[in-house]
Design a protein around this motif. Structure first.
Motif, PDB file in Angstrom:
ATOM      1  N   VAL A  97       0.839  -1.210   0.000  1.00  0.00           N
ATOM      2  CA  VAL A  97       0.000   0.000   0.000  1.00  0.00           C
ATOM      3  C   VAL A  97       0.870   1.256   0.000  1.00  0.00           C
ATOM      4  CG1 VAL A  97      -1.745   1.313   1.289  1.00  0.00           C
ATOM      5  CG2 VAL A  97      -1.978  -1.164   1.063  1.00  0.00           C
ATOM      6  N   ALA A  98       1.948   1.253   0.777  1.00  0.00           N
ATOM      7  CA  ALA A  98       2.855   2.412   0.821  1.00  0.00           C
ATOM      8  C   ALA A  98       3.422   2.688  -0.575  1.00  0.00           C
ATOM      9  CB  ALA A  98       3.985   2.163   1.813  1.00  0.00           C
ATOM     10  N   GLU A  99       3.822   1.632  -1.261  1.00  0.00           N
ATOM     11  CA  GLU A  99       4.349   1.772  -2.617  1.00  0.00           C
ATOM     12  C   GLU A  99       3.268   2.300  -3.571  1.00  0.00           C
ATOM     13  OE1 GLU A  99       7.314  -1.146  -4.338  1.00  0.00           O
ATOM     14  OE2 GLU A  99       5.544  -1.629  -5.552  1.00  0.00           O
ATOM     15  N   ALA A 100       2.044   1.813  -3.403  1.00  0.00           N
ATOM     16  CA  ALA A 100       0.924   2.267  -4.239  1.00  0.00           C
ATOM     17  C   ALA A 100       0.659   3.761  -4.036  1.00  0.00           C
ATOM     18  CB  ALA A 100      -0.331   1.452  -3.917  1.00  0.00           C
ATOM     19  N   TYR A 101       0.709   4.215  -2.784  1.00  0.00           N
ATOM     20  CA  TYR A 101       0.501   5.642  -2.503  1.00  0.00           C
ATOM     21  C   TYR A 101       1.610   6.495  -3.127  1.00  0.00           C
ATOM     22  CZ  TYR A 101      -3.667   5.704   0.420  1.00  0.00           C
ATOM     23  OH  TYR A 101      -4.965   5.651   0.862  1.00  0.00           O
ATOM     24  N   ASP A 102       2.846   5.983  -3.106  1.00  0.00           N
ATOM     25  CA  ASP A 102       3.955   6.706  -3.757  1.00  0.00           C
ATOM     26  C   ASP A 102       3.698   6.838  -5.249  1.00  0.00           C
ATOM     27  OD1 ASP A 102       5.317   7.002  -1.374  1.00  0.00           O
ATOM     28  OD2 ASP A 102       6.703   5.334  -1.727  1.00  0.00           O
ATOM     29  N   GLU A 103       3.216   5.766  -5.853  1.00  0.00           N
ATOM     30  CA  GLU A 103       2.912   5.785  -7.294  1.00  0.00           C
ATOM     31  C   GLU A 103       1.788   6.768  -7.605  1.00  0.00           C
ATOM     32  OE1 GLU A 103       2.303   1.922  -9.074  1.00  0.00           O
ATOM     33  OE2 GLU A 103       4.012   1.115  -7.955  1.00  0.00           O
ATOM     34  N   MET A 104       0.794   6.833  -6.725  1.00  0.00           N
ATOM     35  CA  MET A 104      -0.314   7.766  -6.911  1.00  0.00           C
ATOM     36  C   MET A 104       0.189   9.204  -6.898  1.00  0.00           C
ATOM     37  SD  MET A 104      -3.041   5.849  -4.426  1.00  0.00           S
ATOM     38  CE  MET A 104      -4.175   7.217  -4.278  1.00  0.00           C
ATOM     39  N   THR A 105       1.064   9.507  -5.940  1.00  0.00           N
ATOM     40  CA  THR A 105       1.629  10.853  -5.837  1.00  0.00           C
ATOM     41  C   THR A 105       2.428  11.195  -7.085  1.00  0.00           C
ATOM     42  OG1 THR A 105       1.748  10.583  -3.437  1.00  0.00           O
ATOM     43  CG2 THR A 105       3.051  12.350  -4.376  1.00  0.00           C
ATOM     44  N   ASP A 106       3.213  10.225  -7.579  1.00  0.00           N
ATOM     45  CA  ASP A 106       3.994  10.441  -8.800  1.00  0.00           C
ATOM     46  C   ASP A 106       3.072  10.684  -9.995  1.00  0.00           C
ATOM     47  OD1 ASP A 106       6.303  10.050  -7.358  1.00  0.00           O
ATOM     48  OD2 ASP A 106       6.652   8.001  -8.063  1.00  0.00           O
ATOM     49  N   TYR A 107       1.978   9.918 -10.072  1.00  0.00           N
ATOM     50  CA  TYR A 107       1.026  10.045 -11.178  1.00  0.00           C
ATOM     51  C   TYR A 107       0.402  11.449 -11.185  1.00  0.00           C
ATOM     52  CZ  TYR A 107      -3.018   9.174 -14.175  1.00  0.00           C
ATOM     53  OH  TYR A 107      -3.961   9.237 -15.166  1.00  0.00           O
TER      54      TYR A 107
END
Length: 197
Positions: free
Chosen positions: A65-75
């Motif tokens: 989930v932490a990695e997914a949130y990082d990807e969301m921020t990058d997106y």
């Protein structure tokens, strides 16, 4: 020349393999239906290695989930990159957040599994950076006189809450038009506080 991995490199590689395998399983089967044996299957590692890296299955899920949130921020950052108008950045950033709710690889993990598995305070912790960006974006448009609100931080929480609920609403539907509706709703919410001058 030796191509043998150092212990640190091996640990990193093991961690990466566990996260990638877990992410696939959580996204396709869900958290409850995924067992630790299934996670390590075919990776050539023991359950002990998984526990050493993450503590337990919940620890693995939190890492995913932490990695997914990082990807969301990058997106979101990528979507607003190059936009010079602060109002446009705010609107496009909010709409980009909602787009993630229809991205198959993140949809189930972030909007369906995470709220069901993790405590509310853990989710808030993961969302701190994203919320910080939203708060900052609202602060900028208020300072520029483009948005009027009683309280900047309170309004940021209002918009953030609306975004999270709309994203779940979008994620739980197969109707592709629901995203457009959600994006129009959040834009209408922001526009209702936009100053006319």
């Amino acid at each position: 020349m030796s191509s043998k991995l150092t212990k640190a490199e091996q640990t990193l590689r093991t961690r990466r393999a566990i996260i990638e395998r877990s992410r696939y399983l959580f996204a396709t089967k869900g958290y409850a239906a995924t067992g630790t044996e299934e996670i390590i299957e075919g990776l050539g590692i023991t359950r002990g290695a998984l526990y050493h890296q993450f503590g337990d299955k919940l620890g693995v899920f939190k890492a995913v989930v932490a990695e997914a949130y990082d990807e969301m921020t990058d997106y979101i950052g990528h979507k607003i990159e190059g936009l010079e108008d602060s109002w446009e950045q705010l609107v496009v950033g909010c709409q980009a957040f909602l787009e993630i709710a229809q991205r198959g690889d993140l949809q189930r993990i972030v909007y369906i599994e995470a709220p069901a598995v993790l405590a509310a305070d853990t989710l808030v912790e993961f969302d701190q950076y994203g919320f910080g960006l939203l708060h900052q974006g609202i602060q900028v448009v208020v300072e520029e006189g483009k948005l009027h609100t009683i309280d900047v931080e309170g309004f940021a929480h209002l918009v953030n809450g609306a975004l999270n609920e709309l994203a779940i609403w979008v994620a739980k539907s197969k109707d592709r038009e629901r995203l457009k509706t959600a994006q129009a709703l959040v834009e209408a919410l922001l526009n209702s506080h936009r100053t006319t001058s």
